[in-house]
Design a protein around this motif. Sequence first.
Motif, PDB file in Angstrom:
ATOM      1  N   TYR A 161       0.835  -1.203   0.000  1.00 11.57           N
ATOM      2  CA  TYR A 161       0.000   0.000   0.000  1.00 11.57           C
ATOM      3  C   TYR A 161       0.876   1.263   0.000  1.00 11.57           C
ATOM      4  O   TYR A 161       0.651   2.194  -0.790  1.00 11.57           O
ATOM      5  CB  TYR A 161      -0.916  -0.021   1.226  1.00 11.57           C
ATOM      6  N   PHE A 212      -8.027  -2.691  -2.000  1.00  6.61           N
ATOM      7  CA  PHE A 212      -7.605  -3.421  -3.201  1.00  6.61           C
ATOM      8  C   PHE A 212      -8.732  -4.336  -3.678  1.00  6.61           C
ATOM      9  O   PHE A 212      -9.289  -5.114  -2.911  1.00  6.61           O
ATOM     10  CB  PHE A 212      -6.360  -4.252  -2.899  1.00  6.61           C
ATOM     11  N   ARG A 213      -9.069  -4.243  -4.952  1.00  8.62           N
ATOM     12  CA  ARG A 213     -10.167  -5.033  -5.514  1.00  8.62           C
ATOM     13  C   ARG A 213      -9.722  -5.884  -6.711  1.00  8.62           C
ATOM     14  O   ARG A 213     -10.534  -6.556  -7.339  1.00  8.62           O
ATOM     15  CB  ARG A 213     -11.310  -4.105  -5.938  1.00  8.62           C
ATOM     16  N   LYS A 262      -5.481  -0.179  -7.032  1.00  7.21           N
ATOM     17  CA  LYS A 262      -6.522  -0.998  -6.408  1.00  7.21           C
ATOM     18  C   LYS A 262      -7.172  -1.970  -7.390  1.00  7.21           C
ATOM     19  O   LYS A 262      -7.787  -2.944  -6.983  1.00  7.21           O
ATOM     20  CB  LYS A 262      -7.584  -0.105  -5.774  1.00  7.21           C
TER      21      LYS A 262
END
Length: 364
Positions: A181, A248-249, A206
């Motif tokens: 991150y 985060f996706r 992300k």
Amino acid sequence: MNPKPPKQKKTLILVNLGGPRSTEEIEVFLTDLFTDPYVFDLPLPEFLRLPLARFIAKKRTPKVKKTYESMGFGGGSPLVSETEKQAKTLESILNQKTNIDWIVKIAMTCGYPHIRDPEFEKPSPDTIYLPLYPQYSRSTVLSTLNHLEKKFKECPAGSGGYVPTFSLDPKFHKISAKFIYEFFNGELNSKDFLHFPKEKPNIDWKGLDLVFSAHGVPMRLIHKGDRYMQEIESSVKGITEQLRLFGFRGNTYISYQSKVGPAKWTEPSSISMIESLSQEEKEIAVYPISFVSDHLETLEEIGEQFKDIALKSGAKSFTRIPAFGTYLPFMEYLAERVLVGDSSIHHCICKEMGGESLPTCRFK
């Protein structure tokens, strides 16, 4: 007035695989690597395996020499110097955290300074060995324990002088996710890393496809009971869960790099994984899940080779995430691990994690 009693003294030894510090050390490094029975594990008697290992080391030296020369570190690897930086950082943290006089040294299982050198004393509560491998593997941790057992006629695990692997620890997962991150949000100090990007990656991190690339091992080791792949999978699962908390996706993948020779190794290979994702025009980032400092595999293999493959195969972007290096939360975490040591070991971890007990195992 009575003088203060002298401080207790302790030595911590950081153990890594090693790397040639200069061109002249390349053949020595490769010979140490390929003659190690836990690394170059072949179904051959020693009188055949050892000459073959030395032949391969000699034959590979010119090719490897060219690769090291291209990295810009004077013909050698930065792994030893990067480990020295980690040692200095840990020494400072341990001396601040405790009322003990700590000295932190580095030792390598291949090349110099070699773990078999006389300066590295027997593991004990006052001489502690910390292998810098997050995950257990026969080719790394069991190899280290075997070196020490040969030298001291006793396996270190359970001696009070050994720090076990940490890839299954939820705190390690949190630190790893925080590091990723902070990298994407421009919060790391670029001066602390090698080949750090000059500009913050201009991407939506992300939504990236994030590849966790681990050093591969021959499937022969896995069939002998090595739980390395399981540890990699558990690490990635834990880190991914923590990354989700940061928003985060994207998708995550596991792959394996650095294959040597024709034998079957852990799969999928990082090259095939990156080619496949690139052909779908993905934005790709690669994180070196099994490394804690940057060197040939991260800088050259991931940073150059994988990047070229990705961009030529259609990837929208490619980002190499660095290894921890002296990242302070990770260094502080290692210090905590050192202070606990192997107090939790009451059984043979070599048998459990690597499929084999060493001859002098104290738990047999």
